[in-house]
Design an enzyme around this catalytic site. Structure first.
Site, PDB file in Angstrom:
ATOM      1  N   SER A 127       0.832  -1.196   0.000  1.00  0.00           N
ATOM      2  CA  SER A 127       0.000   0.000   0.000  1.00  0.00           C
ATOM      3  C   SER A 127       0.869   1.249   0.000  1.00  0.00           C
ATOM      4  O   SER A 127       1.997   1.238   0.527  1.00  0.00           O
ATOM      5  CB  SER A 127      -0.852  -0.043   1.272  1.00  0.00           C
ATOM      6  OG  SER A 127      -1.419   1.201   1.524  1.00  0.00           O
ATOM      7  N   TYR A 152      -2.040  -1.845  11.210  1.00  0.00           N
ATOM      8  CA  TYR A 152      -2.301  -2.328   9.845  1.00  0.00           C
ATOM      9  C   TYR A 152      -1.180  -1.879   8.907  1.00  0.00           C
ATOM     10  O   TYR A 152      -0.590  -2.692   8.178  1.00  0.00           O
ATOM     11  CB  TYR A 152      -3.649  -1.808   9.326  1.00  0.00           C
ATOM     12  CG  TYR A 152      -3.799  -1.979   7.825  1.00  0.00           C
ATOM     13  CD1 TYR A 152      -4.036  -3.230   7.277  1.00  0.00           C
ATOM     14  CD2 TYR A 152      -3.652  -0.887   6.944  1.00  0.00           C
ATOM     15  CE1 TYR A 152      -4.135  -3.404   5.895  1.00  0.00           C
ATOM     16  CE2 TYR A 152      -3.754  -1.053   5.571  1.00  0.00           C
ATOM     17  CZ  TYR A 152      -3.992  -2.314   5.052  1.00  0.00           C
ATOM     18  OH  TYR A 152      -4.079  -2.478   3.683  1.00  0.00           O
ATOM     19  N   LYS A 156       2.028  -4.024   6.621  1.00  0.00           N
ATOM     20  CA  LYS A 156       2.450  -3.910   5.214  1.00  0.00           C
ATOM     21  C   LYS A 156       3.965  -3.690   5.146  1.00  0.00           C
ATOM     22  O   LYS A 156       4.661  -4.285   4.332  1.00  0.00           O
ATOM     23  CB  LYS A 156       1.699  -2.773   4.504  1.00  0.00           C
ATOM     24  CG  LYS A 156       0.216  -3.050   4.338  1.00  0.00           C
ATOM     25  CD  LYS A 156      -0.058  -4.272   3.460  1.00  0.00           C
ATOM     26  CE  LYS A 156      -1.497  -4.712   3.463  1.00  0.00           C
ATOM     27  NZ  LYS A 156      -1.720  -6.059   2.923  1.00  0.00           N
TER      28      LYS A 156
END
Ligand code: NAD
Ligand code: UFG
Length: 344
Positions: A127, A152, A156
């Site tokens: 992302s 979160y 990544k």
């Protein structure tokens, strides 16, 4: 012979659109999904669009035994696209272990099994969140990685590091990390699209639910940012365009089009649009008004971020093509289809 691809999280939003594009390109797809954030009916939509029902295993990727069974049963899996992850930023702050366990264990299990089952390559869903608030826009892949602002986001970053370290260890696999900007829209057939659980956190599902009357009004989080109209700027990328990039990335690894064992690509349009501009585009391209009001900033939001997608354009030969007006119409048609089916 057709390549066989394992798509983890293939029933989800981006996974289902990618499955369609893989099938259209002649790949054989095996999906594993635990349906924690998706509905099994999505498989019907994929079948309606492609005429093919992909093989489906209901299972959890955090179990290495489950994954081993999948690789044993579906012999000859050549590549993996790993979408399976939990993705709600706010929830990750409240339940960090859930996020670290789900997102990292899934990846580690898949990587661990790749050499054993002769799987050549893995595409990973990363992302633009890894760039944090970028020093300059548009952002290239060389921009510094900023400290994550949520568990979160951290999954990544850590996932990218895990893949990098594993490949540096000399293991015989390849990987492509795809850094998505803001995926939006739905398949033009309205057979598949985004189906968030409960009250949406993301802009487009909230906007389309407001337009259809499920929500009273859309809150625009802040108009005092250092941007031309004061609202945040993002790079909204059509989900079908995004899906197509996965097919090209997979082909690149499986057909050894690059010497590199690990590559990173930004997936965006290269155009930044503000939240207020996007509302305007939606209203003009659908003819439907979106009641909205300006409220305070949302904690943790990035002010502005958009991609420099030249590397993906030049090296992958992929380019986002769908005009944003069409993407907004597809999002709206999908919302109306959900109403028609009595889902929302
Ligand atoms: P999604 O929630 O719609 O899809 C994820 C799918 O994975 C769901 O079907 C869910 O049931 C499944 N899943 C989750 N954990 C699993 C597990 N342990 N085992 C098996 N299945 C599991 O999300 P999405 O928007 O399609 O996102 C796909 C990927 O792209 C995720 O990794 C996400 O972090 C990443 N990503 C998404 C965005 C975005 O804005 N949508 C942006 C950047 C990156
Ligand atoms: N926004 C509103 N009102 C809303 C929802 C969002 O004004 O009701 C604004 C946000 O403040 C932000 C913009 O719309 O300025 C986009 O917000 P989203 O929540 O749709 O998307 P984000 O850019 O915050 O984050 C999304 C995903 C992340 C992912 C990131 C980059 O949620 O998981 O894109 O891919 F990391």
């Amino acid at each position: 012979m057709k390549h066989k691809i394992l798509v983890t999280g293939g029933v989800g939003y981006i996974g289902s659109h990618t499955t369609v594009e893989l099938i259209n390109a002649g790949y054989e797809v095996v999906i594993i999904d635990n349906l924690s954030n998706s509905n099994i009916n999505v498989l019907d939509g994929i079948e309606k669009i492609t005429g093919v029902r992909p093989a489906f295993v209901e299972g959890d990727c955090t179990s290495i035994e489950t994954l081993r069974k999948v690789f044993t049963e579906y012999k000859g899996i050549d590549g993996i696209i790993n979408f399976a992850a939990s993705k709600a930023v706010g929830e990750s702050v409240e339940k960090p272990l859930l996020y670290y366990r789900n997102n990292l264990l899934t990846l580690i299990n898949l990587l661990d099994l790749m050499p054993e089952f002769g799987v050549k390559g893995i595409v990973f869903s990363s992302s633009c969140t890894v760039y944090g608030e970028p020093d300059e826009n548009p952002v290239t892949e060389k921009a510094p990685i900023k400290p994550a602002t949520s568990p979160y986001g951290n999954t990544k970053q850590v996932s990218e590091e895990i893949i990098t370290d594993y490949i540096h260890s000399g293991v015989n696999i390849k990987s492509i990390l795809l850094r998505y900007f803001n995926p939006v829209g739905a398949h033009p057939s309205s057979e598949i699209g985004e189906l968030p659980n409960g009250v949406p956190n993301n802009l487009i599902p909230y906007l389309t639910q407001t337009a259809i009357g499920i929500r009273k009004e859309l809150s625009v989080f802040g108009n005092d940012y250092d941007t031309p109209d004061g609202s945040c700027i993002r790079d909204f990328i059509d989900v079908v365009d995004l899906a197509k990039a996965h097919v090209v990335a997979m082909e690149r690894m499986l057909e050894d089009k690059s010497e590199e064992r690990l590559e990173v690509f930004n997936l965006g349009t290269g155009n930044g649009l503000s939240v207020l501009q996007l509302i305007d585009v939606f209203e003009k391209s659908t003819g439907v008004k979106v009641p909205h009001k300006i409220v305070g900033r949302r904690a943790g939001d990035i002010e502005k971020v958009w991609a420099n997608p030249e590397k993906a354009n030049n090296v992958l030969g992929w380019k986002a093509e769908t005009p944003i007006e069409e993407t907004m119409r597809n999002a709206w048609n999908w919302q109306m289809k959900l109403r028609e089916r009595g889902i929302m």
